[in-house]
Design an enzyme around this catalytic site. Structure first.
Site, PDB file in Angstrom:
ATOM      1  N   ASN A  91       7.575  11.851  63.791  1.00 53.54           N
ATOM      2  CA  ASN A  91       8.107  11.181  62.600  1.00 53.54           C
ATOM      3  C   ASN A  91       7.593   9.754  62.554  1.00 53.54           C
ATOM      4  O   ASN A  91       6.893   9.306  63.461  1.00 53.54           O
ATOM      5  CB  ASN A  91       9.643  11.249  62.581  1.00 53.54           C
ATOM      6  N   LYS A 102      -4.372  26.116  73.004  1.00 52.57           N
ATOM      7  CA  LYS A 102      -4.575  25.642  71.640  1.00 52.57           C
ATOM      8  C   LYS A 102      -4.611  26.833  70.669  1.00 52.57           C
ATOM      9  O   LYS A 102      -5.320  27.814  70.934  1.00 52.57           O
ATOM     10  CB  LYS A 102      -5.894  24.868  71.567  1.00 52.57           C
ATOM     11  N   PRO A 146      18.645  19.381  71.527  1.00 50.50           N
ATOM     12  CA  PRO A 146      19.965  18.873  71.919  1.00 50.50           C
ATOM     13  C   PRO A 146      20.250  17.583  71.154  1.00 50.50           C
ATOM     14  O   PRO A 146      19.330  16.822  70.862  1.00 50.50           O
ATOM     15  CB  PRO A 146      19.797  18.583  73.416  1.00 50.50           C
ATOM     16  N   ASP A 147      21.490  17.361  70.790  1.00 51.82           N
ATOM     17  CA  ASP A 147      21.867  16.093  70.166  1.00 51.82           C
ATOM     18  C   ASP A 147      22.271  15.124  71.270  1.00 51.82           C
ATOM     19  O   ASP A 147      23.331  15.257  71.883  1.00 51.82           O
ATOM     20  CB  ASP A 147      23.007  16.305  69.164  1.00 51.82           C
ATOM     21  N   ILE A 148      21.396  14.162  71.528  1.00 52.80           N
ATOM     22  CA  ILE A 148      21.595  13.254  72.659  1.00 52.80           C
ATOM     23  C   ILE A 148      22.825  12.374  72.422  1.00 52.80           C
ATOM     24  O   ILE A 148      23.663  12.189  73.305  1.00 52.80           O
ATOM     25  CB  ILE A 148      20.328  12.394  72.870  1.00 52.80           C
ATOM     26  N   PHE A 198      22.746   5.622  65.349  1.00 51.37           N
ATOM     27  CA  PHE A 198      22.087   5.153  64.138  1.00 51.37           C
ATOM     28  C   PHE A 198      22.074   6.272  63.108  1.00 51.37           C
ATOM     29  O   PHE A 198      22.134   7.446  63.460  1.00 51.37           O
ATOM     30  CB  PHE A 198      20.646   4.714  64.443  1.00 51.37           C
ATOM     31  N   LYS A 203      29.011  11.141  59.852  1.00 51.13           N
ATOM     32  CA  LYS A 203      28.207  11.317  61.072  1.00 51.13           C
ATOM     33  C   LYS A 203      28.911  10.727  62.284  1.00 51.13           C
ATOM     34  O   LYS A 203      28.876  11.285  63.368  1.00 51.13           O
ATOM     35  CB  LYS A 203      26.837  10.656  60.858  1.00 51.13           C
ATOM     36  N   LYS A 219      29.586  13.083  65.470  1.00 47.52           N
ATOM     37  CA  LYS A 219      28.890  12.857  66.747  1.00 47.52           C
ATOM     38  C   LYS A 219      29.834  12.336  67.822  1.00 47.52           C
ATOM     39  O   LYS A 219      29.490  12.334  68.998  1.00 47.52           O
ATOM     40  CB  LYS A 219      27.763  11.851  66.543  1.00 47.52           C
TER      41      LYS A 219
END
Ligand code: C5P
Length: 401
Positions: free
Chosen positions: A208, A286, A304-306, A323, A337, A341
């Protein structure tokens, strides 16, 4: 004070070098040990003998002193200290630092170090005010170098204005601040930053646009308040700050492991733009073009959601900050959120392309906590970082005195 701290003091070639003799004495009185380095020009102003006698330590002068290379080496010398101090920092030394030159012992040490650097510039007013020096100042500050002075006043050359080296007592105060005597002294903070790279095959990945600029600025601001920072970073566009422990990772899974290995911590700030998905059928080789021209089918698995796992895990940092990069209904989404979280605060920002925030120098954030939403004005990412670090210091001081 400075008990047990090691300061590597580089004395440059300026008339203010005589004040560095006094600096050695005050640093020692405060409990620090001083390892002196004298540049060739510095040795024109103070003698190696007076420097080493006052420091109670051999003075290092030459890069190619083979005995030293065998005994210690310039790399170790630059890293064995807790802090590098350059006093006086001449225009020439600042130019070398800004350019990354390493053509003598002092400049090599400054380039090789992984420790924080504090400079006390001293030079003629015109030299200080010259655009080239101001440009170099901005560059070294951008690299995380801290600066004390110069003060305005009468100069040895007879001119008047800014250029006098800060007084030894002021330099010692700056050394104390740089060595983490701030409000977060003794606190461990984990900061995640940058994007993650999720492999498709050994040569391709999904990423990203996060530059890591905001997370890097936050780590630096927390460090400046005295925190011990573990900086877990994906492949970011900006270099990590000096004076923090850097753990480099690529994928979300690696980032989670690195964060867990860094626990326990007093505070966790999760500024990384972690990929939500990874490629489940990533190729060990490849991927080749299909002879029939069919496009490969990528399958995704959830990462995984850290942030959530740190917020709900054990041991939980007393303060967990997440964030939220949103492109619409920022406050509403970020508030939801925060609850989803399980973190304490969410720093939310609008990253829709029109704001220019993603990859830009500025940020406009809303900090959401149990108490509600605080809207901060648009400002430089460094300013957001400083304000957030101060807020964290106040909060953690109240939570865990
Ligand atoms: O869900 P979203 O990605 O918008 O949440 C952003 C926050 O969650 C950030 O603090 C980010 O670092 C964190 N996060 C995480 N692990 C993920 C995804 C996001 O820690 N897999």
């Amino acid at each position: 004070m400075l008990a047990g701290k090691r300061v590597l003091l580089i004395i440059g070639g300026g008339i203010a070098a005589y004040k560095s003799l006094e600096l050695i004495r005050i640093l020692q009185k405060a409990g620090a040990s001083v390892v002196p380095v004298l540049t060739r020009a510095g040795a024109e102003f103070v003698t190696p003998l007076s420097v080493s006698a006052l420091a109670g330590h051999k003075v290092y002068q030459d890069l190619f002193d083979l005995t030293d290379e065998a005994e210690m080496g310039h790399i170790q010398l630059s890293r064995a200290a807790d802090l590098l101090v350059v006093a006086p920092a001449t225009a020439d030394l600042m130019a070398k630092m800004a350019a990354g030159r390493a053509d003598d012992l002092a400049s090599t040490l400054l380039l090789a170090t992984d420790k924080r650097v504090l400079i006390a510039p001293a030079m003629n007013v015109r030299m200080w005010q010259h655009p080239a020096t101001q440009r170099n100042l901005a560059l070294v500050q951008g690299d995380g170098v801290q600066v004390v002075g110069p003060n305005a006043g009468e100069m040895a050359c007879g001119e008047f204005g800014p250029g006098r080296m800060a007084e030894p007592a002021e330099i010692v105060a700056a050394v104390e601040a740089a060595l983490g005597e701030g409000p977060l002294a003794g606190r461990h903070v984990i900061v995640t930053s940058g994007p993650t790279h999720e492999p498709i095959d050994p040569v391709r990945y999904i990423a990203n646009r996060s530059s890591g600029a905001q997370g890097t600025a936050i780590a630096a601001a927390l460090r400046d308040l005295g925190a011990k920072v573990t900086f877990v970073t994906g492949p970011a566009a900006v270099p990590p700050p000096m004076g923090v422990r850097v753990v480099r990772v690529e994928t979300a899974a690696e980032m989670l492991r690195a964060v867990q290995a860094a626990l326990p911590a007093d505070v966790a700030v999760m500024a990384a733009a972690v990929a939500d998905w990874r490629v489940a059928n990533a190729g060990a080789q490849k991927m080749k073009k299909d002879s029939a021209g069919r496009a490969p089918q990528l399958e995704f698995a959830e990462n995984p959601d850290i942030l959530a796992s740190v917020s709900r895990g054990v041991p939980r940092p007393a303060l967990v900050v997440g964030f939220a990069a949103e492109t619409e209904r920022v406050e509403e989404h970020a508030t939801a959120k925060r609850l989803r979280k399980g973190c304490d605060w969410i720093v939310a920002n609008d990253v829709s392309p029109a704001t220019g925030i993603m990859g830009g120098a500025e940020n406009a954030v809303t900090v959401i906590s149990e108490a509600g939403a605080e809207v901060w004005p648009r400002m430089a990412k460094e300013a957001v970082a400083r304000r957030l670090a101060e807020k964290i210091a106040t909060e953690i001081g109240a939570l865990v005195p």
